[in-house]
Motif scaffolding. Structure first.
Motif, PDB file in Angstrom:
ATOM      1  N   ASN A 165       0.822  -1.219   0.000  1.00 36.32           N
ATOM      2  CA  ASN A 165       0.000   0.000   0.000  1.00 36.32           C
ATOM      3  C   ASN A 165       0.850   1.261   0.000  1.00 36.32           C
ATOM      4  N   GLU A 166       1.886   1.250   0.839  1.00 37.64           N
ATOM      5  CA  GLU A 166       2.702   2.447   0.984  1.00 37.64           C
ATOM      6  C   GLU A 166       3.445   2.753  -0.311  1.00 37.64           C
ATOM      7  N   GLU A 167       3.978   1.713  -0.942  1.00 41.76           N
ATOM      8  CA  GLU A 167       4.699   1.920  -2.207  1.00 41.76           C
ATOM      9  C   GLU A 167       3.741   2.416  -3.291  1.00 41.76           C
ATOM     10  N   ASN A 168       2.545   1.823  -3.345  1.00 43.62           N
ATOM     11  CA  ASN A 168       1.568   2.256  -4.340  1.00 43.62           C
ATOM     12  C   ASN A 168       1.151   3.704  -4.104  1.00 43.62           C
ATOM     13  N   TYR A 169       1.026   4.067  -2.854  1.00 43.98           N
ATOM     14  CA  TYR A 169       0.668   5.451  -2.513  1.00 43.98           C
ATOM     15  C   TYR A 169       1.727   6.421  -3.053  1.00 43.98           C
ATOM     16  N   LEU A 170       3.000   6.076  -2.814  1.00 47.53           N
ATOM     17  CA  LEU A 170       4.082   6.956  -3.263  1.00 47.53           C
ATOM     18  C   LEU A 170       4.194   6.993  -4.785  1.00 47.53           C
ATOM     19  N   ILE A 171       4.009   5.849  -5.426  1.00 48.71           N
ATOM     20  CA  ILE A 171       4.074   5.799  -6.893  1.00 48.71           C
ATOM     21  C   ILE A 171       2.957   6.658  -7.495  1.00 48.71           C
ATOM     22  N   LYS A 172       1.756   6.498  -6.952  1.00 53.92           N
ATOM     23  CA  LYS A 172       0.609   7.280  -7.456  1.00 53.92           C
ATOM     24  C   LYS A 172       0.880   8.782  -7.269  1.00 53.92           C
ATOM     25  N   LYS A 173       1.427   9.127  -6.124  1.00 48.84           N
ATOM     26  CA  LYS A 173       1.689  10.532  -5.833  1.00 48.84           C
ATOM     27  C   LYS A 173       2.748  11.094  -6.797  1.00 48.84           C
ATOM     28  N   LEU A 174       3.831  10.361  -6.995  1.00 50.61           N
ATOM     29  CA  LEU A 174       4.909  10.816  -7.874  1.00 50.61           C
ATOM     30  C   LEU A 174       4.427  10.979  -9.302  1.00 50.61           C
ATOM     31  N   PHE A 175       3.757   9.954  -9.834  1.00 49.11           N
ATOM     32  CA  PHE A 175       3.355   9.997 -11.243  1.00 49.11           C
ATOM     33  C   PHE A 175       2.260  11.030 -11.483  1.00 49.11           C
ATOM     34  N   GLY A 179       2.237  14.596 -13.830  1.00 47.72           N
ATOM     35  CA  GLY A 179       1.279  14.832 -14.905  1.00 47.72           C
ATOM     36  C   GLY A 179       0.846  13.567 -15.634  1.00 47.72           C
ATOM     37  N   ALA A 180       1.291  12.399 -15.192  1.00 54.12           N
ATOM     38  CA  ALA A 180       0.874  11.147 -15.843  1.00 54.12           C
ATOM     39  C   ALA A 180      -0.540  10.801 -15.393  1.00 54.12           C
ATOM     40  N   ILE A 181      -1.332  10.256 -16.306  1.00 54.98           N
ATOM     41  CA  ILE A 181      -2.683   9.842 -15.911  1.00 54.98           C
ATOM     42  C   ILE A 181      -2.890   8.337 -16.121  1.00 54.98           C
ATOM     43  N   GLN A 182      -1.914   7.711 -16.750  1.00 59.67           N
ATOM     44  CA  GLN A 182      -2.036   6.265 -17.005  1.00 59.67           C
ATOM     45  C   GLN A 182      -1.265   5.512 -15.920  1.00 59.67           C
ATOM     46  N   ILE A 183      -1.947   5.268 -14.816  1.00 59.91           N
ATOM     47  CA  ILE A 183      -1.296   4.636 -13.666  1.00 59.91           C
ATOM     48  C   ILE A 183      -2.079   3.394 -13.294  1.00 59.91           C
ATOM     49  N   GLU A 184      -1.492   2.248 -13.472  1.00 54.38           N
ATOM     50  CA  GLU A 184      -2.211   0.996 -13.277  1.00 54.38           C
ATOM     51  C   GLU A 184      -1.419   0.036 -12.389  1.00 54.38           C
ATOM     52  N   ASN A 185      -2.095  -0.994 -11.986  1.00 55.19           N
ATOM     53  CA  ASN A 185      -1.432  -2.028 -11.197  1.00 55.19           C
ATOM     54  C   ASN A 185      -1.864  -3.394 -11.691  1.00 55.19           C
ATOM     55  N   GLN A 186      -0.914  -4.293 -11.751  1.00 56.02           N
ATOM     56  CA  GLN A 186      -1.183  -5.641 -12.253  1.00 56.02           C
ATOM     57  C   GLN A 186      -2.292  -6.336 -11.461  1.00 56.02           C
ATOM     58  N   ALA A 187      -2.369  -6.054 -10.152  1.00 53.05           N
ATOM     59  CA  ALA A 187      -3.378  -6.707  -9.328  1.00 53.05           C
ATOM     60  C   ALA A 187      -4.783  -6.292  -9.744  1.00 53.05           C
ATOM     61  N   ARG A 188      -4.934  -5.078 -10.291  1.00 55.37           N
ATOM     62  CA  ARG A 188      -6.260  -4.619 -10.708  1.00 55.37           C
ATOM     63  C   ARG A 188      -6.606  -5.151 -12.092  1.00 55.37           C
ATOM     64  N   ILE A 189      -5.583  -5.264 -12.940  1.00 54.55           N
ATOM     65  CA  ILE A 189      -5.816  -5.764 -14.301  1.00 54.55           C
ATOM     66  C   ILE A 189      -6.266  -7.211 -14.208  1.00 54.55           C
TER      67      ILE A 189
END
Ligand code: SF4
Length: 189
Positions: A165-175, A179-189
């Motif tokens: 969770n913490e890593e995903n939070y930071l990745i989402k925040k950084l991207f 200005g990136a809007i295409q942010i996905e995770n394999q677990a959701r796909i």
């Protein structure tokens, strides 16, 4: 008859003599099995860790002997997994000690036909440079009607299920901040 085998070692008698009536315990263990010792018993120390494979984050006990990982078991102290590991997590020792484990950054340059080793700092600098350059080149400030977009379609992020969770939070925040809007995770796909 084998010198060690006597009438009393006949299996049925062994079951009755040892109290193992169903023949599922000591009555059916071989001499060799009785002399074996689990690696968990002969380890020098035990280190608590977390399974690296998925976001469940099961607790692990890593058994170390002579500064080498010799076994990895589920950690009963973990409130998440309470001592359990799935088959993949149970095989983590093979990940650690695999002779084909990659321990260096590998790079295949454009039109290259083979991989070459690269030091980590150079690789990180290359990634950062390309990230910044892609953002600069593909930045969209506004659409054709002048409506603000302030985004880039040139950068995307695809996370793996091993991210917590913490890593995903930071990745989402950084991207998102970049200005990136295409942010996905394999677990959701
Ligand atoms: S891969 Fe298996 S053992 Fe590892 S965290 Fe996920 S569920 Fe747990």
């Amino acid at each position: 008859m084998d010198a060690k085998k006597t009438f009393l070692s006949w299996p049925v008698l062994r079951q009755f003599r040892s109290g193992d009536f169903l023949g599922r315990g000591p009555a059916v263990t071989s001499e060799r099995t009785r002399t074996l010792e689990p690696r968990t018993k002969t380890a020098d120390r035990v280190v608590q860790s977390v399974c690296p494979y998925c976001a469940v984050g099961c607790g692990q006990r890593v058994y170390v002997k002579d500064e080498k990982v010799v076994q990895i078991e589920g950690d009963p102290d973990s409130p998440i997994s309470r001592g359990r590991l799935c088959p993949k997590g149970s095989a983590s020792e093979q990940l650690v000690n695999s002779p084909i484990r990659q321990t260096h950054v590998l790079y295949r340059r454009p039109h290259g036909t083979s991989w070459e080793r690269m030091d980590r700092d150079t690789a990180i600098d290359m990634i950062a440079d390309r990230f910044v350059e892609s953002r600069r080149r593909t930045w969209q400030d506004a659409d054709e009607h002048g409506r603000p977009l302030r985004r880039t379609m040139g950068i995307a992020s695809l996370g793996g299920a091993t991210l917590d969770n913490e890593e995903n939070y930071l990745i989402k925040k950084l991207f998102t901040a970049a200005g990136a809007i295409q942010i996905e995770n394999q677990a959701r796909i």
